[in-house]
Motif scaffolding. Structure first.
Motif, PDB file in Angstrom:
ATOM      1  N   THR A  18       0.956  -1.350   0.175  1.00 31.51           N
ATOM      2  CA  THR A  18      -0.001   0.040  -0.043  1.00 31.51           C
ATOM      3  C   THR A  18       0.832   1.240   0.033  1.00 31.51           C
ATOM      4  O   THR A  18       0.528   2.187  -0.604  1.00 31.51           O
ATOM      5  N   ASP A  19       1.855   1.255   0.833  1.00 35.47           N
ATOM      6  CA  ASP A  19       2.637   2.658   1.067  1.00 35.47           C
ATOM      7  C   ASP A  19       3.340   2.905  -0.268  1.00 35.47           C
ATOM      8  O   ASP A  19       3.350   3.920  -0.666  1.00 35.47           O
ATOM      9  N   ALA A  44       1.353 -15.693  -8.376  1.00 32.49           N
ATOM     10  CA  ALA A  44       1.115 -14.600  -7.292  1.00 32.49           C
ATOM     11  C   ALA A  44      -0.096 -14.123  -7.677  1.00 32.49           C
ATOM     12  O   ALA A  44      -0.652 -14.081  -8.752  1.00 32.49           O
ATOM     13  N   ALA A  45      -0.526 -12.996  -6.714  1.00 34.22           N
ATOM     14  CA  ALA A  45      -1.558 -12.279  -7.000  1.00 34.22           C
ATOM     15  C   ALA A  45      -1.667 -11.247  -6.183  1.00 34.22           C
ATOM     16  O   ALA A  45      -0.900 -10.880  -5.334  1.00 34.22           O
ATOM     17  N   LEU A  46      -2.729 -10.173  -6.499  1.00 33.17           N
ATOM     18  CA  LEU A  46      -2.819  -8.947  -5.827  1.00 33.17           C
ATOM     19  C   LEU A  46      -4.369  -8.875  -5.374  1.00 33.17           C
ATOM     20  O   LEU A  46      -5.371  -9.519  -5.692  1.00 33.17           O
ATOM     21  N   THR A  47      -4.513  -8.234  -4.046  1.00 33.62           N
ATOM     22  CA  THR A  47      -5.947  -8.212  -3.238  1.00 33.62           C
ATOM     23  C   THR A  47      -5.977  -6.834  -2.858  1.00 33.62           C
ATOM     24  O   THR A  47      -4.904  -6.253  -2.254  1.00 33.62           O
ATOM     25  N   ILE A  93      -7.642 -15.572  -8.269  1.00 32.24           N
ATOM     26  CA  ILE A  93      -7.574 -14.077  -7.460  1.00 32.24           C
ATOM     27  C   ILE A  93      -7.320 -12.856  -8.587  1.00 32.24           C
ATOM     28  O   ILE A  93      -7.806 -12.025  -8.215  1.00 32.24           O
ATOM     29  N   GLY A  94      -6.381 -13.021  -9.170  1.00 30.18           N
ATOM     30  CA  GLY A  94      -5.982 -11.785 -10.381  1.00 30.18           C
ATOM     31  C   GLY A  94      -4.638 -11.185 -10.028  1.00 30.18           C
ATOM     32  O   GLY A  94      -4.094 -11.400  -8.922  1.00 30.18           O
ATOM     33  N   THR A  95      -4.163 -10.761 -11.216  1.00 26.19           N
ATOM     34  CA  THR A  95      -2.780 -10.123 -11.122  1.00 26.19           C
ATOM     35  C   THR A  95      -2.921  -8.623 -11.448  1.00 26.19           C
ATOM     36  O   THR A  95      -1.926  -8.026 -11.469  1.00 26.19           O
ATOM     37  N   SER A 111     -10.048   0.851   6.146  1.00 24.73           N
ATOM     38  CA  SER A 111      -9.314  -0.216   6.754  1.00 24.73           C
ATOM     39  C   SER A 111      -8.715  -1.008   5.615  1.00 24.73           C
ATOM     40  O   SER A 111      -8.250  -2.203   5.811  1.00 24.73           O
ATOM     41  N   GLN A 112      -8.669  -0.489   4.413  1.00 19.26           N
ATOM     42  CA  GLN A 112      -8.300  -1.152   3.127  1.00 19.26           C
ATOM     43  C   GLN A 112      -6.764  -1.249   2.855  1.00 19.26           C
ATOM     44  O   GLN A 112      -6.303   0.209   3.126  1.00 19.26           O
ATOM     45  N   GLY A 113      -6.220  -1.975   2.339  1.00 16.80           N
ATOM     46  CA  GLY A 113      -4.559  -2.148   2.115  1.00 16.80           C
ATOM     47  C   GLY A 113      -4.623  -2.707   0.867  1.00 16.80           C
ATOM     48  O   GLY A 113      -5.432  -3.831   0.424  1.00 16.80           O
ATOM     49  N   ILE A 114      -3.337  -2.569   0.146  1.00 15.83           N
ATOM     50  CA  ILE A 114      -3.233  -3.502  -1.098  1.00 15.83           C
ATOM     51  C   ILE A 114      -1.991  -4.589  -0.722  1.00 15.83           C
ATOM     52  O   ILE A 114      -1.193  -4.126  -0.085  1.00 15.83           O
ATOM     53  N   TYR A 115      -2.390  -5.519  -1.158  1.00 16.44           N
ATOM     54  CA  TYR A 115      -1.395  -6.935  -0.891  1.00 16.44           C
ATOM     55  C   TYR A 115      -0.962  -7.609  -1.909  1.00 16.44           C
ATOM     56  O   TYR A 115      -1.830  -8.161  -2.969  1.00 16.44           O
ATOM     57  N   PHE A 116       0.227  -8.031  -1.821  1.00 14.20           N
ATOM     58  CA  PHE A 116       0.970  -9.028  -2.913  1.00 14.20           C
ATOM     59  C   PHE A 116       0.863 -10.403  -2.191  1.00 14.20           C
ATOM     60  O   PHE A 116       1.339 -10.595  -1.123  1.00 14.20           O
TER      61      PHE A 116
END
Length: 134
Positions: A18-19, A44-47, A93-95, A111-116
């Motif tokens: 996220t940062d 791997a994926a992103l969510t 899940i998606g890339t 409260s959302q963040g971006i994750y690998f």
């Protein structure tokens, strides 16, 4: 603007990005537009998910592994079943994530963040962030 980020991962782990994505948006100078985050990997994926309870990341990976377990009866890559399972997880899940940029900031929930998400590994990975106006 396109930025490239490199990370080193471990198997079945979750990495906060996220940062770095927020910083890329700020550095772009775009006030209104789109931010696309993408990875060129097939295991791997992103969510986007909540960051409040770190146990949530374990639950996420546990459930993904429960739904798509590593097993030897995949029709492809019999010699590397973890890799085969990673392909299925990544596809489901998606890339790529597309996010709105508003007032120079990512439009994320409180409260959302971006994750690998890593399904194989350890690996040297990368992700790209593209910020465009419009």
């Amino acid at each position: 603007m396109l930025k490239n980020f490199k990370i080193e991962t471990t198997c079945n782990d979750v990495f906060a990005i996220t940062d770095s994505v927020k910083t890329a948006v700020e550095q772009s100078g775009v006030q209104e537009g789109i931010c696309v985050v993408t990875i060129p990997h097939t295991t791997a994926a992103l969510t986007i998910t909540s960051f409040w309870d770190p146990n949530g990341f374990e639950d996420l990976q546990d459930e993904i592994c429960r739904l798509i377990p590593t097993r030897i009866d995949f029709k492809h890559q019999h010699d590397t079943p973890q890799d085969a399972a990673g392909h299925v997880k990544s596809s489901l899940i998606g890339t790529t994530l597309s996010l709105i940029v508003h007032d120079g900031k990512l439009l994320l929930g409180h409260s959302q963040g971006i994750y690998f998400l890593e399904f194989d590994g350890p690996r040297k990975r990368e992700y790209f962030v593209k910020v465009t106006e419009g």
